[in-house]
Write a protein that holds these residues in place. Sequence first.
Motif, PDB file in Angstrom:
ATOM      1  N   ARG A  62      -3.073  -8.175  15.573  1.00 14.35           N
ATOM      2  CA  ARG A  62      -1.716  -8.337  15.897  1.00 14.35           C
ATOM      3  C   ARG A  62      -0.427  -7.073  16.067  1.00 14.35           C
ATOM      4  NH1 ARG A  62       1.147 -13.752  16.151  1.00 14.35           N
ATOM      5  NH2 ARG A  62      -1.420 -15.382  15.643  1.00 14.35           N
ATOM      6  N   LEU A  63      -0.878  -6.360  14.857  1.00 13.52           N
ATOM      7  CA  LEU A  63       0.104  -5.002  14.783  1.00 13.52           C
ATOM      8  C   LEU A  63      -0.046  -3.646  15.550  1.00 13.52           C
ATOM      9  CD1 LEU A  63       0.656  -4.111  10.911  1.00 13.52           C
ATOM     10  CD2 LEU A  63       2.188  -4.835  12.246  1.00 13.52           C
ATOM     11  N   VAL A  64      -1.364  -3.648  15.879  1.00 13.25           N
ATOM     12  CA  VAL A  64      -2.276  -2.737  16.603  1.00 13.25           C
ATOM     13  C   VAL A  64      -1.627  -3.165  18.128  1.00 13.25           C
ATOM     14  CG1 VAL A  64      -4.468  -1.424  17.910  1.00 13.25           C
ATOM     15  CG2 VAL A  64      -3.983  -2.229  15.261  1.00 13.25           C
ATOM     16  N   ARG A  65      -1.922  -5.073  18.896  1.00 15.05           N
ATOM     17  CA  ARG A  65      -1.472  -5.414  19.885  1.00 15.05           C
ATOM     18  C   ARG A  65      -0.367  -4.661  20.372  1.00 15.05           C
ATOM     19  NH1 ARG A  65      -5.298 -10.816  19.599  1.00 15.05           N
ATOM     20  NH2 ARG A  65      -7.201 -10.153  20.723  1.00 15.05           N
ATOM     21  N   THR A 106       4.170   1.296   8.258  1.00 16.54           N
ATOM     22  CA  THR A 106       3.999   1.654   9.634  1.00 16.54           C
ATOM     23  C   THR A 106       4.586   2.072  10.577  1.00 16.54           C
ATOM     24  OG1 THR A 106       5.781   0.222   9.842  1.00 16.54           O
ATOM     25  CG2 THR A 106       3.148  -1.078   9.347  1.00 16.54           C
ATOM     26  N   SER A 107       4.277   2.375  11.568  1.00 14.11           N
ATOM     27  CA  SER A 107       5.660   3.138  12.266  1.00 14.11           C
ATOM     28  C   SER A 107       6.939   2.509  12.430  1.00 14.11           C
ATOM     29  CB  SER A 107       4.704   3.552  13.381  1.00 14.11           C
ATOM     30  OG  SER A 107       4.491   2.844  13.783  1.00 14.11           O
ATOM     31  N   ASP A 108       6.561   2.022  11.985  1.00 14.79           N
ATOM     32  CA  ASP A 108       8.649   0.518  12.534  1.00 14.79           C
ATOM     33  C   ASP A 108       8.322  -0.250  11.315  1.00 14.79           C
ATOM     34  OD1 ASP A 108      10.247  -0.910  13.476  1.00 14.79           O
ATOM     35  OD2 ASP A 108       9.740   0.186  15.728  1.00 14.79           O
ATOM     36  N   VAL A 109       9.033   0.055  10.511  1.00 20.24           N
ATOM     37  CA  VAL A 109       8.842  -0.825   9.392  1.00 20.24           C
ATOM     38  C   VAL A 109       9.228  -2.175  10.179  1.00 20.24           C
ATOM     39  CG1 VAL A 109      11.046  -0.656   8.444  1.00 20.24           C
ATOM     40  CG2 VAL A 109       8.714  -1.790   7.154  1.00 20.24           C
ATOM     41  N   ALA A 110      10.733  -2.058  10.941  1.00 19.81           N
ATOM     42  CA  ALA A 110      11.431  -3.468  11.491  1.00 19.81           C
ATOM     43  C   ALA A 110      10.356  -4.125  12.103  1.00 19.81           C
ATOM     44  CB  ALA A 110      12.545  -3.263  12.113  1.00 19.81           C
ATOM     45  N   LEU A 144      -0.040   2.014  11.749  1.00 17.75           N
ATOM     46  CA  LEU A 144      -1.140   1.216  10.308  1.00 17.75           C
ATOM     47  C   LEU A 144      -1.069   2.996   9.482  1.00 17.75           C
ATOM     48  CD1 LEU A 144      -2.582  -1.648   9.699  1.00 17.75           C
ATOM     49  CD2 LEU A 144      -0.865  -1.161   8.569  1.00 17.75           C
ATOM     50  N   ARG A 145      -0.081   3.199   8.552  1.00 17.50           N
ATOM     51  CA  ARG A 145       0.053   4.536   8.023  1.00 17.50           C
ATOM     52  C   ARG A 145      -0.876   3.983   6.640  1.00 17.50           C
ATOM     53  NH1 ARG A 145       5.918   6.870   9.780  1.00 17.50           N
ATOM     54  NH2 ARG A 145       5.097   7.517  12.331  1.00 17.50           N
ATOM     55  N   GLU A 146      -0.784   3.085   6.274  1.00 22.62           N
ATOM     56  CA  GLU A 146      -1.163   2.686   4.844  1.00 22.62           C
ATOM     57  C   GLU A 146      -0.912   1.431   5.152  1.00 22.62           C
ATOM     58  OE1 GLU A 146       0.437   2.551   0.286  1.00 22.62           O
ATOM     59  OE2 GLU A 146       0.286   4.691   1.131  1.00 22.62           O
TER      60      GLU A 146
END
Length: 324
Positions: free
Chosen positions: A283-286, A235-239, A291-293
């Motif tokens: 939830r990630l999109v919101r 992702t763009s922000d793993v944390a 998401l890169r992979e």
Amino acid sequence: MTSTLAVRARALVKHFGEVVALDGVDLDVAEGQVHGLVGPNGAGKTTLLGLLLGLAVADSGRLEVLGTPVGRTLSVPEGVAGFVDGPGLYPSLTARQNLSALAALRGQGAERAAGVGAALEQVGLADVADDPVRGFSLGMRQRLGLAAALLTKPRLLVLDEPANGLDPAGRHHVRRVISGLAADGVAVVLSSHRMDDLAVLCSEVTILATGRVVFSGPVSKLAAERDTLDYRLLTSDVAAAERVAAETPGLDVLRERDPGVRSDPEALVVRGSVPVLDDLVVRLVRGGVALREFAPVVPPLEAAFLALTGTGPGATQTDREDAR
């Protein structure tokens, strides 16, 4: 409309001394169907293929091949072809000579001359038709074995690891040949350890473990047999992704101590059911996390296979006991 069965087996049992190779195996294969036969080493796959080719007979049970009951003699009806444990070839002869000799042994020498060339062309060996087989790679030998089976214009084709030793181009070629045969109404039974071959070729699959059927049905149902899946996220922000994952009901975030999880500070590995994984994506999109992979650590078919046969890290103790 119900398809005609090319293979109908019920309660097949086969012993080799005190070893039970097949223990009450049922198998249905329809005409025009590619049916996968998979299982761990020693599961009974080769024994079952041998019964279909008339190389062995069952100790008990019923077997019908192309509508003909197979009794206690080493024989099968006309229209059955294939190989187990690799094709038998003459290394000093060329590919063309091998097929011509086989046609002659079957009493088909003269009328099959054109068929030899066509079979070699069909499996992609026309360019090496006059080269000695001793110089062939394992994959080329497998393709020559397939060509030998095609000479008979089979109605049932039985293949043991036909993609063994093939490079990606060779696998694609063999897949195309097998799919074409099935489209023409040929029933194909093939064993394979490659889950990608199953996903591409097979409409149904039977999984054996220690001589018993642990699954038989559509490939799509096999993929659904696995309740939970491990997915790798980049992702763009793993944390931020880890915080969202931790707040998603029913989802587990796997740590480095978990078996099979690679250490990658930029990636996150999670475990959950398909609906839970879908919820995570929403939830990630919101949450503004890109998401890169998003891919399974182990393909779903392979995960189901490992769980059903009790051979993988996802298998429970009960799975392993049931697979014995």
